[in-house]
Design an enzyme around this catalytic site. Structure first.
Site, short mmCIF file in Angstrom:
data_model
loop_
_atom_site.label_atom_id
_atom_site.label_comp_id
_atom_site.label_asym_id
_atom_site.label_seq_id
_atom_site.Cartn_x
_atom_site.Cartn_y
_atom_site.Cartn_z
N SER B 120 118.47 106.82 75.09
CA SER B 120 118.00 107.97 75.85
C SER B 120 117.12 108.77 74.92
O SER B 120 117.13 108.57 73.72
CB SER B 120 119.21 108.82 76.27
OG SER B 120 118.81 109.89 77.06
N ARG B 369 115.23 100.98 78.70
CA ARG B 369 116.29 101.05 79.73
C ARG B 369 115.68 101.62 80.98
O ARG B 369 114.79 102.47 80.91
CB ARG B 369 117.43 101.95 79.21
CG ARG B 369 118.63 102.07 80.11
CD ARG B 369 119.47 100.81 80.09
NE ARG B 369 120.75 101.01 80.76
CZ ARG B 369 120.98 100.77 82.05
NH1 ARG B 369 120.01 100.35 82.81
NH2 ARG B 369 122.18 100.98 82.57
N THR B 405 122.26 113.26 81.28
CA THR B 405 123.51 113.13 80.54
C THR B 405 124.50 114.23 80.92
O THR B 405 125.69 113.96 81.12
CB THR B 405 123.24 113.17 79.03
OG1 THR B 405 122.20 112.27 78.73
CG2 THR B 405 124.48 112.79 78.25
N CYS B 566 108.99 93.21 81.87
CA CYS B 566 110.18 93.05 81.05
C CYS B 566 109.88 93.53 79.64
O CYS B 566 108.96 93.02 79.01
CB CYS B 566 110.63 91.59 81.01
SG CYS B 566 112.01 91.35 79.89
N CYS B 591 117.29 89.51 76.19
CA CYS B 591 117.53 90.60 77.14
C CYS B 591 118.11 91.84 76.47
O CYS B 591 119.02 91.73 75.64
CB CYS B 591 118.48 90.10 78.22
SG CYS B 591 118.81 91.28 79.52
N CYS B 594 118.12 96.20 80.30
CA CYS B 594 117.50 97.40 80.86
C CYS B 594 117.59 97.44 82.37
O CYS B 594 117.50 98.52 82.95
CB CYS B 594 116.05 97.53 80.40
SG CYS B 594 114.92 96.40 81.21
N CYS B 597 114.14 94.14 85.72
CA CYS B 597 113.77 92.98 86.52
C CYS B 597 114.51 92.97 87.85
O CYS B 597 113.92 92.69 88.89
CB CYS B 597 114.05 91.69 85.75
SG CYS B 597 115.74 91.51 85.17
#
Lengths: 254, 622
Positions: B120, B369, B405, B566, B591, B594, B597
């Site tokens: 974040s 992300r 958050t 991606c 990978c 995130c 996709c």
């Protein structure tokens, strides 16, 4: 063989993580970085647990030396099947200078204290690549050693070890008690599954300090500096053989 | 040497095509579809081997394999060790201690350690934290950087137009802290353990379990030891079942179990589809002379055009080393399939207002992300028998503030407070049915979370107008700053992000500059910095419902957008070994979890499922 086996497990930075040298060049950044059990130590634990499952030995004791977080590594070994753990607490500056010689002194002292018949270690740790602890431990105890083991089998009161050496495979027979170091092809370690992790919480981990074992862990080595490997320079493409020769001459190589 | 096979198959196709031309007037559609299906079944290699697509019941390799699972009982099971899940766990234990009741709370997290999958910006608003731990400072929460400077700009290719951040605008950060959220989450984990929560990092919840009556019974963790081709290995072991009176799902943005639950319980029938953005982030050690701890910079505009939502952030941390956290967010409702969020990020760093900060510095971390942008319009039904949804999974992010958050934490705390009396009630029958706790949704609607989200609900949708970014900013200025979001209408989103892509032939490819290796970088070296890794010998966890759709549809119509969106280089279209045509190669080990996709695939053919626990990125304080 009556059977207590000591297995050493080391907590190292995970192999997939990109390491970074500290700005003061004293060592590598470890704070918050993902750590896991040294892969060769996993193989060592698996071998010990397999022996116990075949009823060749009675008890597997996992040993780790380091700060509080070493207990997580011992917990993983317990989840794989070890019976109990020993955490030798070493912190701060002492931990930074902890190396194979001090570890082998600790392992030797523990072997005598626990009356172990076999010590199985990983052949080397992936952070320092020393490949020394197994051999030093055997020497301190005056025990035979079977290093780079790709196959281990108990035959009566002797152990047959197939070793992976530069020239191929060497088969030796050594007396018990002995030190064995595990190489890659010895076995495929099992996963530490969740039910086993939960059961492992009930298994005992004994806490002690090197001084309790009468071991002096002062280091005789001093790390002067840690540097990143030099950046790879780009190559140069040449069009003709004449170009190549002239470039080699320029560089004083021809 | 002539590659005979290539020429002969070309000849074959020629003859077939001739045949079709002759009989075209007979039944043209029939021939072309038959023709296409024949070709594709020959050239599509098998990609997906996961048991969620190819069931193990009918698979002969699984005959005789022990499939019984070990089961354990807890009072509450929480899926996901992020801010929401941990806040819920902590609050439950605080209540249990207060009322002197026994409560077994188990939390499973797919990352190898708590915080390793957390990414974040982040500028944390300490409201929820102060409610959870009024003494957070004494407890050593890693909140070391109060915001001192707040800068907002509109960028053009060469210039920066400063925008004053007047008090009352959502992006004002006075009173907030710049944090490394991974470290904050790790600290929350330590607090949870001290309170007696059972944390199990490294174990992913792979399956939701149901009682006979359809209510949620708990979860099962992932199986281990399945080979890449889907067969069992020697080390195969079944996952474990964790049963609970009530299960909290806090998987973060676009969780895979949540996706199942939406269908199972029809939770999305009265809300808009969720819309998303992708956030990419890097952490840099910069030259001390350029370091201004506490400085927060945000920008919109270049390199995105006015109709593509997105912007950048750059925060100067104050934690000893001269560190900056910087990144780029791109709304996933973008229309041009040639857009690459990663390359937009790399390109932005070269802007004259950004590059000088980075010159002489070095990059030490990278990650990405997806994040929610739907706001209040996209919040689904939050409770169902046996479980409830918390955090970014249903999605409580305040989009103009780019903060989710504090609301995620509050949702976790409210969930705990709603569950506690029910879970500790006497005479509870939890053997055959899961608890339904609709009080949680009520509490949320009456809390500051709802008020906050309601007041900003129209800002993001206001970008869907001809003037795009500028229309949105004007709307924000008028209706949020002046009227505080009290306008009586609620604007709608444009629909599913996956449906927004235009066919490739209607769009122009974007010329991205080559990475210079000092400020901008290539994709693969970035992925290496994320520390991501997975056990190689396992079925790819990016499953395709239909293996032939990528080449037939995504590549044919949209030029394969997955190879561009991606952020980890998982999807690659490579030429077939036979030479003609392409195939999709999935590099599952890259990978970074995130979920972009699963969100943006125009054919909605990709279904992200959780891989073996412990795999994925190894973020350190991201």
């Amino acid at each position: 063989m009556s059977g207590r086996v000591l297995v050493g497990v080391k907590r190292v930075i995970d192999y997939a993580v990109k390491i970074r040298v500290k700005p003061d060049k004293s060592s590598v950044v470890t704070d918050g970085v993902k750590h896991s059990m040294n892969p060769f130590c996993e193989i060592a634990v698996e071998e010990a647990v397999k022996m116990k499952e075949k009823k060749l030995i009675k008890e597997v004791v996992a040993v780790s030396c380091g700060p509080q977080q070493a207990q997580e590594t011992i917990r993983t070994a317990l989840a794989m099947g070890a019976d109990r753990g020993i955490h030798v607490e070493v912190t701060g500056k002492d931990y930074e200078t902890l190396g194979p010689l001090q570890i082998s002194k600790i392992m030797a002292a523990l072997a005598k204290k626990e009356e172990a018949q076999l010590i199985i270690l990983g052949k080397q740790a992936i952070d320092d690549d020393c490949n020394q602890t197994g051999q030093m431990t055997a020497a301190l105890l005056d025990w035979p050693q079977g290093t780079f083991a790709s196959e281990v089998s108990l035959e009566g009161d002797k152990i047959k070890v197939v070793r992976e050496v530069d020239g191929g495979l060497e088969t030796i027979k050594i007396n018990i008690p002995a030190v064995i170091t595990a190489d890659l092809r010895l076995n495929t370690p099992r996963y530490a599954t969740l039910p086993n992790i939960m059961k492992a919480k009930k298994k005992k981990i004994a806490n002690m300090k090197p001084a309790d074992l009468g071991v002096d862990i002062t280091s005789r080595l001093e790390v002067l500096r840690v540097d990143e490997p030099p950046q790879r320079q780009a190559g140069v493409k040449v069009e003709t053989v004449e170009d190549l020769v002239s470039k080699l001459k320029e560089a004083g190589l021809v | 040497m002539f590659p005979a096979s290539r020429y002969s198959s070309k000849a074959h196709r020629c003859i077939r095509a001739l045949k079709t031309v002759q009989t075209e007037h007979a039944a043209p559609q029939l021939y072309t579809t038959l023709h296409r299906r024949k070709c594709s079944s020959v050239s599509t290699p098998r990609i997906t081997t996961h048991y969620t697509i190819h069931s193990r019941d009918k698979d002969s390799r699984w005959e005789g394999i022990e499939m019984e699972r070990f089961a354990d009982e807890a009072d509450v099971v929480i899926v996901g060790g992020g801010p929401a899940g941990l806040s819920a766990a902590i609050r439950l234990k605080q209540l249990a201690n207060e009322h002197e009741k026994e409560l077994r709370v188990c939390l499973v997290e797919k990352a190898s350690q708590i915080g390793a999958h957390t990414l974040s910006g982040a500028c944390l608003e300490p409201t929820a934290l102060s409610e959870l731990f009024p003494d957070w400072k004494e407890r050593g929460a890693p909140m070391n950087t109060p915001v001192t400077e707040d800068v907002f700009s509109i960028l053009t290719e060469k210039h920066r137009i400063p925008v004053p951040i007047l008090p009352g605008l959502p992006m004002r950060n006075h009173g907030n802290y710049i944090v490394r959220l991974g470290n904050f989450v790790h600290w929350l984990g330590e607090q949870a353990e001290e309170l007696g929560v059972e944390l199990y990092p490294g174990y992913a919840a792979a399956e939701v379990l149901f009682h006979e009556d359809g209510s949620v019974k708990g979860i099962a963790t992932n199986d281990v030891g399945i080979a890449k081709d889907g067969s069992p290995k020697d080390v195969f072991e079944r996952g474990m079942e964790l049963h609970a009176k009530v299960t909290l799902f806090g998987e973060g943005c676009h969780g895979h179990l949540a996706k199942q639950l939406y269908k199972q319980f029809n939770l999305r029938e009265n809300c808009e589809p969720q819309t998303y953005a992708i956030g990419l982030k890097e952490v840099w050690v910069i030259d001390e002379k350029k370091w201004r701890p506490g400085r927060v910079e945000h920008s919109v505009g270049w390199p995105l055009n006015r109709n593509t939502y997105g912007g950048s952030f750059l925060y100067h941390l104050n934690e000893g080393e001269p560190l900056v956290a910087l990144g780029f967010v791109v709304g996933l409702d973008y229309t041009n399939p040639y857009l690459s969020p990663f390359r937009e990020f790399q390109r932005w760093k070269h802007h004259p207002s950004v590059a000088p900060t980075l010159e002489g510095g070095s990059r030490i971390a990278y990650g990405a992300r997806a994040l929610n942008e739907g706001g209040i319009q996209s919040i689904p039904k939050l409770t169902f028998p046996g479980g409830l949804l918390i955090g970014c999974s249903p999605g409580f992010m305040n989009v103009p503030k780019i903060k989710g958050t504090h609301t995620a934490m509050k949702s976790g705390m409210l969930a705990a407070e709603a569950i506690f009396p029910k879970v500790t009630a006497e005479g509870l029958d939890s053997e055959t049915t899961g608890l339904h706790v609709p009080e949680y949704a009520e509490a949320l609607k009456n809390s500051w979370v709802w008020k906050e989200l309601h007041s900003v609900r129209n800002i993001r949708p206001s970008f869907h107008n001809y003037f795009g970014l500028y229309g949105g900013m004007i709307y924000t200025g008028v209706f949020y700053w002046i009227f505080r979001g009290k306008e009586p209408w609620t604007l709608k989103h444009a629909g599913l992000d996956a449906n927004q892509l235009k066919p490739a032939k209607e769009c122009t490819p974007i010329e991205y500059p080559k990475p210079d290796g000092k400020i901008s970088f290539d994709l693969l070296s970035s992925v290496a910095l994320s520390g991501t890794n997975h056990e190689g010998d396992q079925p790819p966890h990016l499953t395709l419902k239909n293996d032939s759709v990528p080449v037939e549809r995504n590549l044919a119509i949209y030029d394969g957008p997955e190879q561009r969106f991606c952020p980890a280089g998982v999807y690659e279209y490579v030429p077939l070994e036979t030479g003609d045509g392409m195939r999709l190669q999935i590099n599952a080990q890259n990978c970074v979890h995130c979920k972009t996709c699963d969100i943006k695939d125009p054919s909605q053919n990709i279904n992200w499922v959780v891989p073996e626990g412990g795999g994925g990125p190894a973020y350190n304080g991201m």
